[in-house]
Design a protein around this motif. Structure first.
Motif, PDB file in Angstrom:
ATOM      1  N   ASN A   1       8.102  27.383 -55.505  1.00 27.51           N
ATOM      2  CA  ASN A   1       6.674  27.057 -55.558  1.00 27.51           C
ATOM      3  C   ASN A   1       5.827  28.195 -56.114  1.00 27.51           C
ATOM      4  OD1 ASN A   1       7.279  24.603 -54.493  1.00 27.51           O
ATOM      5  ND2 ASN A   1       6.560  25.048 -52.434  1.00 27.51           N
ATOM      6  N   LEU A   2       6.281  28.778 -57.215  1.00 28.82           N
ATOM      7  CA  LEU A   2       5.490  29.817 -57.865  1.00 28.82           C
ATOM      8  C   LEU A   2       4.362  29.167 -58.649  1.00 28.82           C
ATOM      9  CD1 LEU A   2       8.394  32.032 -59.241  1.00 28.82           C
ATOM     10  CD2 LEU A   2       7.158  32.260 -57.087  1.00 28.82           C
ATOM     11  N   PHE A   3       3.326  29.959 -58.953  1.00 28.13           N
ATOM     12  CA  PHE A   3       2.231  29.454 -59.767  1.00 28.13           C
ATOM     13  C   PHE A   3       2.593  29.656 -61.235  1.00 28.13           C
ATOM     14  CE2 PHE A   3      -0.037  31.126 -55.861  1.00 28.13           C
ATOM     15  CZ  PHE A   3      -0.025  29.887 -55.228  1.00 28.13           C
ATOM     16  N   ASP A   4       2.665  28.553 -61.979  1.00 25.41           N
ATOM     17  CA  ASP A   4       3.117  28.623 -63.372  1.00 25.41           C
ATOM     18  C   ASP A   4       2.131  29.351 -64.276  1.00 25.41           C
ATOM     19  OD1 ASP A   4       5.558  27.099 -63.191  1.00 25.41           O
ATOM     20  OD2 ASP A   4       4.277  25.398 -62.718  1.00 25.41           O
ATOM     21  N   SER A   5       0.865  29.379 -63.878  1.00 27.68           N
ATOM     22  CA  SER A   5      -0.137  30.010 -64.741  1.00 27.68           C
ATOM     23  C   SER A   5      -0.161  31.521 -64.551  1.00 27.68           C
ATOM     24  CB  SER A   5      -1.519  29.435 -64.447  1.00 27.68           C
ATOM     25  OG  SER A   5      -1.850  29.666 -63.096  1.00 27.68           O
ATOM     26  N   ARG A   6       0.624  32.012 -63.620  1.00 24.29           N
ATOM     27  CA  ARG A   6       0.623  33.449 -63.337  1.00 24.29           C
ATOM     28  C   ARG A   6       1.965  34.074 -63.683  1.00 24.29           C
ATOM     29  NH1 ARG A   6      -2.597  35.643 -58.822  1.00 24.29           N
ATOM     30  NH2 ARG A   6      -4.529  34.469 -58.835  1.00 24.29           N
TER      31      ARG A   6
ATOM     32  N   TYR B   1      -0.759  37.626 -55.679  1.00 24.71           N
ATOM     33  CA  TYR B   1      -1.659  36.596 -55.139  1.00 24.71           C
ATOM     34  C   TYR B   1      -2.104  36.834 -53.690  1.00 24.71           C
ATOM     35  CZ  TYR B   1      -3.575  32.097 -53.768  1.00 24.71           C
ATOM     36  OH  TYR B   1      -4.400  31.138 -53.277  1.00 24.71           O
TER      37      TYR B   1
ATOM     38  N   TYR C   1       6.735  34.781 -67.243  1.00 22.06           N
ATOM     39  CA  TYR C   1       6.199  33.633 -66.526  1.00 22.06           C
ATOM     40  C   TYR C   1       7.339  32.907 -65.814  1.00 22.06           C
ATOM     41  CZ  TYR C   1       1.615  34.213 -68.567  1.00 22.06           C
ATOM     42  OH  TYR C   1       0.385  34.701 -68.878  1.00 22.06           O
TER      43      TYR C   1
ATOM     44  N   SER D   1       8.437  30.007 -65.884  1.00 21.96           N
ATOM     45  CA  SER D   1       9.250  29.137 -66.733  1.00 21.96           C
ATOM     46  C   SER D   1      10.282  29.920 -67.528  1.00 21.96           C
ATOM     47  CB  SER D   1       8.347  28.366 -67.694  1.00 21.96           C
ATOM     48  OG  SER D   1       7.645  29.269 -68.517  1.00 21.96           O
TER      49      SER D   1
ATOM     50  N   ARG E   1       6.947  37.631 -53.160  1.00 25.09           N
ATOM     51  CA  ARG E   1       5.594  37.179 -52.858  1.00 25.09           C
ATOM     52  C   ARG E   1       5.410  37.003 -51.347  1.00 25.09           C
ATOM     53  NH1 ARG E   1       3.555  31.414 -55.116  1.00 25.09           N
ATOM     54  NH2 ARG E   1       5.100  30.757 -53.592  1.00 25.09           N
TER      55      ARG E   1
ATOM     56  N   GLY F   1       3.636  21.426 -53.224  1.00 27.55           N
ATOM     57  CA  GLY F   1       4.354  22.636 -52.814  1.00 27.55           C
ATOM     58  C   GLY F   1       3.559  23.895 -53.126  1.00 27.55           C
ATOM     59  N   LYS F   2       2.908  23.911 -54.298  1.00 23.16           N
ATOM     60  CA  LYS F   2       2.098  25.082 -54.661  1.00 23.16           C
ATOM     61  C   LYS F   2       0.920  25.224 -53.704  1.00 23.16           C
ATOM     62  CE  LYS F   2       3.109  24.907 -59.601  1.00 23.16           C
ATOM     63  NZ  LYS F   2       2.542  24.542 -60.906  1.00 23.16           N
TER      64      LYS F   2
ATOM     65  N   ALA G   1       2.133  26.554 -50.483  1.00 23.68           N
ATOM     66  CA  ALA G   1       2.387  27.988 -50.611  1.00 23.68           C
ATOM     67  C   ALA G   1       1.076  28.758 -50.504  1.00 23.68           C
ATOM     68  CB  ALA G   1       3.081  28.288 -51.938  1.00 23.68           C
TER      69      ALA G   1
ATOM     70  N   MET H   1      -0.022  31.412 -47.462  1.00 28.59           N
ATOM     71  CA  MET H   1      -0.360  32.806 -47.715  1.00 28.59           C
ATOM     72  C   MET H   1      -1.756  33.157 -47.219  1.00 28.59           C
ATOM     73  SD  MET H   1       1.501  33.667 -51.320  1.00 28.59           S
ATOM     74  CE  MET H   1       1.245  32.141 -52.181  1.00 28.59           C
TER      75      MET H   1
ATOM     76  N   PRO I   1      -6.597  27.016 -62.264  1.00 27.00           N
ATOM     77  CA  PRO I   1      -5.701  27.638 -63.259  1.00 27.00           C
ATOM     78  C   PRO I   1      -4.429  26.821 -63.511  1.00 27.00           C
ATOM     79  CG  PRO I   1      -6.336  29.229 -61.563  1.00 27.00           C
ATOM     80  CD  PRO I   1      -6.840  27.908 -61.123  1.00 27.00           C
ATOM     81  N   GLU I   2      -3.854  26.257 -62.449  1.00 24.05           N
ATOM     82  CA  GLU I   2      -2.609  25.512 -62.634  1.00 24.05           C
ATOM     83  C   GLU I   2      -2.840  24.234 -63.429  1.00 24.05           C
ATOM     84  OE1 GLU I   2       0.735  26.347 -61.522  1.00 24.05           O
ATOM     85  OE2 GLU I   2      -0.331  28.257 -61.510  1.00 24.05           O
TER      86      GLU I   2
ATOM     87  N   ILE J   1      -2.309  28.126 -73.449  1.00 22.29           N
ATOM     88  CA  ILE J   1      -2.428  28.539 -72.046  1.00 22.29           C
ATOM     89  C   ILE J   1      -1.416  27.842 -71.141  1.00 22.29           C
ATOM     90  CG2 ILE J   1      -4.893  29.048 -72.272  1.00 22.29           C
ATOM     91  CD1 ILE J   1      -5.323  26.482 -70.580  1.00 22.29           C
TER      92      ILE J   1
ATOM     93  N   HIS K   1       1.957  27.610 -69.565  1.00 21.77           N
ATOM     94  CA  HIS K   1       3.151  28.429 -69.398  1.00 21.77           C
ATOM     95  C   HIS K   1       4.262  27.675 -68.694  1.00 21.77           C
ATOM     96  CE1 HIS K   1       1.233  31.940 -70.962  1.00 21.77           C
ATOM     97  NE2 HIS K   1       0.199  31.721 -70.195  1.00 21.77           N
ATOM     98  N   ARG K   2       4.094  26.368 -68.592  1.00 21.10           N
ATOM     99  CA  ARG K   2       5.104  25.606 -67.867  1.00 21.10           C
ATOM    100  C   ARG K   2       6.331  25.339 -68.683  1.00 21.10           C
ATOM    101  NH1 ARG K   2       3.145  20.530 -64.553  1.00 21.10           N
ATOM    102  NH2 ARG K   2       1.150  20.987 -65.482  1.00 21.10           N
TER     103      ARG K   2
END
Ligand SMILES: Nc1ncnc2c1ncn2[C@@H]1O[C@H](COP(=O)(O)OP(=O)(O)OP(=O)(O)O)[C@@H](O)[C@H]1O
Ligand SMILES: [Mg+2]
Lengths: 331, 227
Positions: free
Chosen positions: A92-97, A105, A137, A139, A153, B128-129, B132, B136, B150-151, B224, B226-227
């Protein structure tokens, strides 16, 4: 240390009530790795959601080092959550980061100064062996690497507890072992308490000090790995040390025993000492020997000659610390 | 063929009226596009978060936004909505005419459409994101700003491109209904006076404009993502 007492969770489905957790109590001492295993629907995910307070338990408490996390206000809840680092099945990582930004984060959330974040992220990347991947990234990473980032994380806030929900279920066997080795290494370095939820017995054998079996929302067996395995008739023992499928059928009429022994005796000639003492021939029908944690465990299915005094043999075996189940007594 | 071009170069509809009309069209598109994005993104976020499984479930608000505003506005044909909004435009910018007057009804017409697209893009962010982020210790605002937006950004950019393309089409209609711009030019010269070449040039410009928007929109979105 994490202490869970009498945790209950009841879901309402229309007029029906689904009891997902029926009073779970659990204590994991600081620096130990505890496995929670159970079949599908046993309540594993529900337990995780209650421990992280993603779902409010219906009743019962969760405490970390004596501080209760349940029954706190929303603001306190956010702080409380930061004491539990969580690792997910799919990371569950953030893809935009980027990797580094993902690890940063939880630090950003509380306004940690930039320089401090950079230092902490560098340290964590090194800890999980990804120093070169800070700018990548998600991906661009393999499943195992993504899971390492997820672990880094989770550790960013210096939590007391690392809660891993099926951390290796999406990984191949080799990567699974690498991740488990990493978790063990982190435990040794940081003296962190780890809870691993899994349906893979392999994970328990490889990484856990103690284990609980969850069934229909209850913990039905629990204990240190060697204790649990040496408990005659325990279903954890039989699943942890399965006999090779289709054990040959017994011939003749002699009694059949399942014996499990560990540690020091695993190297001792248990069988030959029985054979000599009672002057009998022992037929081994099936057997498995496995290394778990520090110890070696053996499980054998043996058949005694029809003439032997089974009760005497069983008593002798028990006297030397071997767990014995007579076939027909239990599963 | 040479005839056609020299005629074009001397046609006052093109030499005199085309440029101002183009500017008016750009004005309508940019003003209403900007306002749509500024209002539509928060609205899309509210649609999502007020939902029953959202971050901050609020039944009446979700019902109001979803059922009343978005669905009702979306089901009214744009031309009718424009006419109905004439008094409102006059109230907001002082006139119902010209690019500014038309921008009011253009904006109101596109916001619901855009907000739904934004909501759809946000829904694509896996639960899931969000879990998460919650685990946190994120606040709801942090989840929206640091995770959801952002996502979902590639999807939001795509939604914006689609909306601007739709808006360009709407400006043509708004033009006929008093907004001016290329739509009015095409109607006035091409339809009323039946000067075919004006019609053709207008169409070429509009098609080029749409292609350009789509091209840059796609590029930004890919850049932008990144997937
Ligand atoms: N949101 C919910 N609403 C109603 N019932 C639920 C909900 N979540 C879980 N349950 C029920 O609670 C029980 C335990 O489910 P849970 O997901 O915790 O099992 P699990 O051990 O994680 O299974 P698996 O290994 O398949 O993931 C099941 O009977 C399930 O149907
Ligand atoms: Mg589950």
């Amino acid at each position: 240390m994490i202490t869970v007492s009498d945790l209950r969770k009841v879901y309402r489905q229309g007029s029906d009530e689904v009891v997902a957790l029926a009073g779970v109590s659990l204590e994991v001492p600081t620096g130990k790795i505890h496995g929670i295993v159970g079949h599908s629907g046993a309540g594993k995910s529900t337990l995780v959601r209650c421990l992280t307070l993603l779902d409010r338990p219906t009743s019962g408490t969760v405490a970390v080092n004596g501080t209760e996390l349940t029954n706190v206000s929303d603001n306190q809840l956010r702080d409380a959550r930061r004491r539990i680092g969580m690792v997910f099945q799919h990371a569950n990582l953030f893809d935009s980061r980027t990797t580094a930004q993902n690890i940063a984060y939880p630090l950003e959330l509380v306004g940690t100064p930039k320089a401090e974040i950079t230092a902490k992220v560098t340290e964590l990347l090194e800890l999980v062996g990804l120093s070169k991947f800070g700018k990548a990234y998600p991906s661009q990473l393999s499943g195992g690497q993504r899971q390492r980032v997820g672990i880094a994380r989770a550790l960013a806030t210096d939590p007391d507890i690392l809660l891993c929900d099926e951390p290796t279920s999406a990984l191949d066997p080799k990567t699974t072992d690498e991740i488990l080795d990493l978790i063990k290494k982190l435990r040794d370095r940081l003296n962190i308490t780890v809870l691993i939820i899994t349906h893979e017995m392999h994970v328990v054998k490889q990484a856990c000090d103690s284990v609980s079996l969850l069934e229909a929302g209850r913990i039905v067996e629990h204990g240190d790995l060697d204790t649990v395995i040496n408990t005659a008739g325990s279903s954890l023992a039989t699943t942890l040390l399965p006999l090779p499928g289709d054990a040959p059928r017994a011939e003749g009429s002699g009694d059949i025993l399942d014996i499990i022994y560990s540690g020091e005796q695993a190297n001792d000639p248990v069988l030959s000492s029985v054979a000599r003492r009672f002057d009998i021939d022992i037929n081994v029908l099936a057997g498995a020997v496995e290394q778990m944690g520090e110890h070696q465990f053996a499980r054998l299915r043996i058949q005694l000659p029809a003439t032997a005094d089974t009760a005497e043999v069983v008593n002798y075996l028990k006297s030397i610390g071997v767990a014995v189940t007579q076939k027909g007594d239990a599963k | 063929m040479m005839d056609f071009f020299s005629e074009l170069a001397s046609n006052p509809g093109i030499t005199k009226a085309m440029w101002p009309a183009f500017i008016e069209t750009m004005q309508m598109t940019l003003v209403s596009g900007l306002v749509t994005v500024l209002i539509g993104i928060p609205l899309g976020v509210l649609l999502l978060t007020s939902n029953k499984n959202g971050l901050a479930p609020l039944r009446w608000l979700n019902w109001l936004l979803s059922a009343v505003i978005v669905n009702i506005t979306r089901s009214i044909p744009f031309a009718i909505l424009m006419i109905a909004l004439i008094p409102f435009s006059a109230l907001v910018v002082g006139t119902a005419l010209g690019p500014m007057g038309a921008s009011v009804s253009l904006t109101i017409g596109t916001i619901p459409f855009y907000a739904r697209l934004v909501e759809t893009a946000l829904k694509e962010v896996s639960s899931g994101k969000i879990d998460a982020a919650k685990v946190m210790g994120s606040t709801r605002m942090q989840i929206v700003r640091k995770v959801y937006l952002p996502e979902a950004m590639p999807g939001i950019i795509d939604a914006t491109t689609t909306t601007i393309v739709t808006l360009i089409g709407y400006t043509a209609m708004a033009g006929v209904l008093g907004g001016g711009g290329l739509g009015y030019l095409a109607y006035n010269y091409g339809y009323v006076r039946y000067e075919l070449e004006i019609m053709v040039v207008t169409i070429v410009i509009l098609v080029a404009l749409v292609q350009l928007v789509q091209f840059f929109g796609d590029r930004i979105s890919t850049r932008i993502n990144h997937r």
